[in-house]
Design a protein around this motif. Structure first.
Motif: not given
Length: 540
Positions: A186-206
């Motif tokens: 899951m951390y790698n999935a986050m890195r995939f989008w961060l590498d693209k340049g997204v500015d962050g995440f809203r994390v569902d039902v944390m």
């Protein structure tokens, strides 16, 4: 306006939530898409928005409209292609708009390759990626946990003769976040989008991400009433908000912080003291755990005022506040408190200390739309039809113009459009000085340009049964007084100590703008004002 030095963008931005299915349909299939969002970026820039949060756009069978993810690093063809997303990101950044994605870490779709492999056999290398367990000796479920969407939270798998846990739909099996391989994937999935340049995440039902290791029964809720969802029959003390979740959130924070000026916003429905724990012991948790106080409280001045003070007082030293008045899970603001008070609420949202999040359509006063039973699409509504809990009414298409289907699409949309769209739409309100949209734009533009409003301190001044008054002050000496009448009856605010002087700069009734304030300030019902204060000692 350039951002203040050394102040993270997410502290001064106004965030705008886009529910992509309902925002703008560019390919004429009745469902909103990425090209549709791209086509509306100029509008968002004009409004003064600095960040957009896009609800899930990943590949998904759409059992829960994208919150059942089958691929964390792809784009659902319903919304477009990865090339479309790359263009959206570039076009948004070119307009100084940051882009936040919805990250759904608690559960996947039952059609995700991980779950398909996990379900194959008890010996599967991914068996422990999900929460599987034997039944009780009598064959019943491992414990009494309930699904948020109704019914039991355990699903029997006859092939492997075990139950799997799903906190939501049975098509949304929960991941086992105690498994380090799950964490890294899951951390790698986050890195995939961060590498693209997204500015962050809203994390569902944390707060759902870790469950009690012993799977103990949840206790009965002594305050449950029949009109509530069946989930509320129990207190979810073992199925949510476990102490170990904070280590996971801290790791997510490390992943995001490695990319510089990015942000994590956690979706967390918990009482204030529990909510504050998600900032982390060293402010190393979520940058902002979503604050839903204003979504849940009665619209009554003393309760709203007390809640603001309680929240401000509970914040950790480095914790940054945030405020929310609407989202895709709750009835729309205008339907909750009425059109007139919705204008007052806009002033409140955009002048409190902290980052505001605006739900698409609230800026034009969109209402919940009645959806006939045969047209309900939301699984929560379909699973509990007797409790009238569908979220479809607050997810209807954005009303852009008086053209057919409100300018959202050229064909019939996935949900019906409000019948009032011909007069409640962006085009009709954009150049109307008295409209809800004009009020929102003035407030957002004022907030964007004033350090006192986007960074300054908050000081409560007065609260009565009718009104709330508070100050916002910047270190540079600029100050604002905000007075809000949360009733439909006239009220008076009497200055009792140091006489403040100033001029109204924004008001729910534009006729009040540019008028000076007096010792006694009279407000009509459903009225709110923002006053730019003169520096103390100014006699000009």
């Amino acid at each position: 306006m350039s951002m203040p030095e050394n102040v993270p963008w997410w502290k001064t931005a106004v965030i705008y939530q886009i529910y992509p299915r309902s925002f703008s349909d560019a390919n004429r299939d009745g469902i909103g898409d990425l090209q549709g969002i791209i086509g509306k970026l100029d509008y968002l820039q004009w409004l003064g928005i600095r960040a957009i949060w896009i609800s899930p756009i990943y590949p998904s069978p759409m059992a829960d409209f994208g919150y059942d993810v089958s691929d964390y690093t792809g784009i659902n063809p319903i919304f477009g292609t990865m090339a479309d997303f790359d263009r959206l990101l570039n076009e948004a950044h070119a307009r100084d708009l940051n882009v936040l994605l919805d990250f759904v870490p608690n559960h996947t779709s039952d059609r995700h390759p991980w779950f398909i492999e996990s379900k194959r056999s008890k010996a599967s290398p991914k068996r422990d990626w999900y929460i599987w367990h034997d039944g009780k000796p009598d064959g019943s479920a491992p414990n009494n946990w309930k699904s948020v969407f109704g019914g039991d939270a355990w699903e029997w798998d006859a092939d492997t003769e075990q139950y799997y846990y799903h906190g939501f739909l049975k098509e949304q099996p929960d991941l086992n976040w105690r498994n380090s391989a799950v964490q890294e994937a899951m951390y790698n999935a986050m890195r995939f989008w961060l590498d693209k340049g997204v500015d962050g995440f809203r994390v569902d039902v944390m707060w759902h991400m870790i469950k009690d290791a012993q799977l103990r029964d949840n206790p009965p809720n002594p305050d449950y009433v029949e009109s509530q969802p069946t989930y509320n029959q129990l207190l979810p003390v073992y199925s949510t908000d476990q102490p170990e979740v904070h280590a996971i959130v801290a790791e997510m924070r490390k992943v995001v912080d490695a990319y510089g000026d990015r942000v994590i916003i956690g979706e967390i429905y918990l009482p204030i003291q529990q909510l504050m724990a998600y900032y982390g012991p060293q402010n190393d948790g979520a940058h902002m755990p979503f604050n839903f106080l204003l979504l849940n409280l009665p619209w009554h001045a003393p309760e709203i005022s007390a809640a603001i003070d309680q929240y401000e007082g509970a914040l950790p030293a480095e914790g940054w506040p945030n405020w929310v008045l609407g989202n895709h899970d709750r009835p729309r603001l205008t339907s909750r408190i009425g059109e007139h008070q919705a204008r007052v609420a806009a002033v409140l949202l955009l002048t409190l200390r902290g980052t505001p999040t605006l739900y698409y359509g609230d800026e034009i006063g969109m209402h919940d739309v009645p959806i006939p039973a045969e047209e309900i699409r939301d699984p929560q509504g379909l699973n509990m039809p007797d409790k009238d809990l569908s979220r479809d009414p607050c997810r209807t298409p954005m009303q852009w113009s008086d053209r057919p289907y409100a300018g959202f699409s050229e064909v019939a949309p996935w949900l019906r459009v409000d019948k009032k769209y011909a007069r409640v739409n962006v085009e009709a309100q954009r150049n109307n000085y008295f409209s809800m949209l004009s009020l929102y734009r003035k407030l957002i533009q004022l907030r964007n340009g004033e350090p006192a409003l986007n960074q300054g301190t908050y000081t409560p001044i007065s609260s009565t049964d009718q009104l709330i008054a508070y100050r916002r002050d910047s270190p540079h000496g600029d100050s604002f007084l905000i007075i809000l009448n949360l009733t439909s009856r006239p009220c008076r605010y009497r200055q009792t100590d140091l006489l403040l002087k100033g001029q109204v700069v924004v008001a729910t009734a534009p006729e009040l703008e540019d008028t000076p304030i007096e010792a006694d300030i009279y407000l009509s019902g459903d009225e709110g004002i923002v006053v730019r204060l003169e520096p103390i000692g100014n006699t000009s």
